[in-house]
Design a protein around this motif. Structure first.
Motif, mmCIF file in Angstrom:
data_model
loop_
_atom_site.group_PDB
_atom_site.id
_atom_site.type_symbol
_atom_site.label_atom_id
_atom_site.label_comp_id
_atom_site.label_asym_id
_atom_site.label_seq_id
_atom_site.Cartn_x
_atom_site.Cartn_y
_atom_site.Cartn_z
ATOM 1 N N GLU A 68 12.966 -15.776 44.225
ATOM 2 C CA GLU A 68 12.080 -14.781 44.818
ATOM 3 C C GLU A 68 12.837 -13.470 44.956
ATOM 4 O O GLU A 68 14.030 -13.457 45.245
ATOM 5 C CB GLU A 68 11.606 -15.253 46.191
ATOM 6 C CG GLU A 68 10.722 -16.480 46.139
ATOM 7 C CD GLU A 68 9.414 -16.221 45.419
ATOM 8 O OE1 GLU A 68 8.856 -15.104 45.550
ATOM 9 O OE2 GLU A 68 8.953 -17.130 44.710
ATOM 10 N N THR A 69 12.139 -12.388 44.719
ATOM 11 C CA THR A 69 12.757 -11.074 44.831
ATOM 12 C C THR A 69 11.805 -10.132 45.554
ATOM 13 O O THR A 69 10.594 -10.343 45.556
ATOM 14 C CB THR A 69 13.142 -10.517 43.457
ATOM 15 O OG1 THR A 69 13.711 -9.239 43.629
ATOM 16 C CG2 THR A 69 11.953 -10.423 42.536
ATOM 17 N N ASN A 70 12.373 -9.116 46.132
ATOM 18 C CA ASN A 70 11.557 -8.124 46.838
ATOM 19 C C ASN A 70 11.173 -6.950 45.936
ATOM 20 O O ASN A 70 10.517 -6.028 46.377
ATOM 21 C CB ASN A 70 12.313 -7.599 48.062
ATOM 22 C CG ASN A 70 12.521 -8.680 49.105
ATOM 23 O OD1 ASN A 70 11.734 -9.615 49.193
ATOM 24 N ND2 ASN A 70 13.577 -8.564 49.878
ATOM 25 N N VAL A 71 11.598 -6.989 44.677
ATOM 26 C CA VAL A 71 11.303 -5.900 43.750
ATOM 27 C C VAL A 71 9.861 -6.041 43.260
ATOM 28 O O VAL A 71 9.425 -7.115 42.861
ATOM 29 C CB VAL A 71 12.278 -5.915 42.557
ATOM 30 C CG1 VAL A 71 11.914 -4.833 41.569
ATOM 31 C CG2 VAL A 71 13.699 -5.752 43.038
ATOM 32 N N SER A 72 9.150 -4.953 43.305
ATOM 33 C CA SER A 72 7.766 -4.935 42.863
ATOM 34 C C SER A 72 7.619 -3.860 41.796
ATOM 35 O O SER A 72 8.359 -2.882 41.762
ATOM 36 C CB SER A 72 6.845 -4.618 44.037
ATOM 37 O OG SER A 72 5.554 -4.315 43.579
ATOM 38 N N ILE A 73 6.639 -4.035 40.934
ATOM 39 C CA ILE A 73 6.385 -3.014 39.914
ATOM 40 C C ILE A 73 5.985 -1.696 40.568
ATOM 41 O O ILE A 73 6.228 -0.624 40.034
ATOM 42 C CB ILE A 73 5.323 -3.502 38.903
ATOM 43 C CG1 ILE A 73 5.371 -2.639 37.641
ATOM 44 C CG2 ILE A 73 3.946 -3.506 39.506
ATOM 45 C CD1 ILE A 73 4.658 -3.221 36.470
ATOM 46 N N ASP A 74 5.443 -1.788 41.752
ATOM 47 C CA ASP A 74 5.049 -0.573 42.475
ATOM 48 C C ASP A 74 6.258 0.197 43.005
ATOM 49 O O ASP A 74 6.172 1.391 43.270
ATOM 50 C CB ASP A 74 4.120 -0.924 43.631
ATOM 51 C CG ASP A 74 2.832 -1.573 43.139
ATOM 52 O OD1 ASP A 74 2.378 -1.188 42.035
ATOM 53 O OD2 ASP A 74 2.308 -2.447 43.837
ATOM 54 N N ASP A 75 7.378 -0.493 43.164
ATOM 55 C CA ASP A 75 8.589 0.150 43.670
ATOM 56 C C ASP A 75 9.400 0.821 42.566
ATOM 57 O O ASP A 75 10.311 1.586 42.852
ATOM 58 C CB ASP A 75 9.486 -0.870 44.378
ATOM 59 C CG ASP A 75 8.805 -1.473 45.583
ATOM 60 O OD1 ASP A 75 7.941 -0.797 46.175
ATOM 61 O OD2 ASP A 75 9.139 -2.624 45.922
ATOM 62 N N ARG A 82 1.389 -0.921 33.676
ATOM 63 C CA ARG A 82 1.900 -2.056 34.451
ATOM 64 C C ARG A 82 3.167 -2.669 33.857
ATOM 65 O O ARG A 82 3.494 -3.830 34.091
ATOM 66 C CB ARG A 82 0.841 -3.140 34.636
ATOM 67 C CG ARG A 82 -0.427 -2.688 35.322
ATOM 68 C CD ARG A 82 -0.321 -2.510 36.798
ATOM 69 N NE ARG A 82 0.044 -3.749 37.483
ATOM 70 C CZ ARG A 82 0.598 -3.775 38.683
ATOM 71 N NH1 ARG A 82 0.827 -2.661 39.319
ATOM 72 N NH2 ARG A 82 0.898 -4.905 39.254
#
Length: 91
Positions: A68-75, A82
């Motif tokens: 699991e990671t906290n990186v999002s495409i929105d970040d 996308r």
């Protein structure tokens, strides 16, 4: 021995400009290489297993694990359709 005319033709096809003395030296070198390969044909390979690599080592594999990671495409600063977009660094 390799024919000088044949060597000139090969050099012409490869677009290599060779002088007459270079042709003679090259012919001599090619002749040595061919003789060496003929000598290698004499080696018995009956009990020799084929190799896939020069080093006899087993590749150590790690198990596939989902993290699991906290990186999002929105970040991400550059997003196109996308997907992550990385600007070119080469001109």
């Amino acid at each position: 021995m390799i024919d000088i005319n044949e060597l000139e033709k090969i050099a012409h096809l490869a677009r290599i400009g060779l002088k007459p003395d270079e042709l003679e030296n090259l012919a001599s070198d090619i002749e040595k290489i061919v003789k060496y390969f003929q000598k290698l044909k004499e080696v018995s390979l009956v009990n020799v297993l084929p190799m896939t690599h020069t080093v006899d080592k087993t590749l150590e594999l790690r198990p596939d694990m989902v993290k699991e990671t906290n990186v999002s495409i929105d970040d991400f600063p550059y997003v196109k359709f996308r997907y992550f977009y990385v600007p070119s660094i080469l001109d």
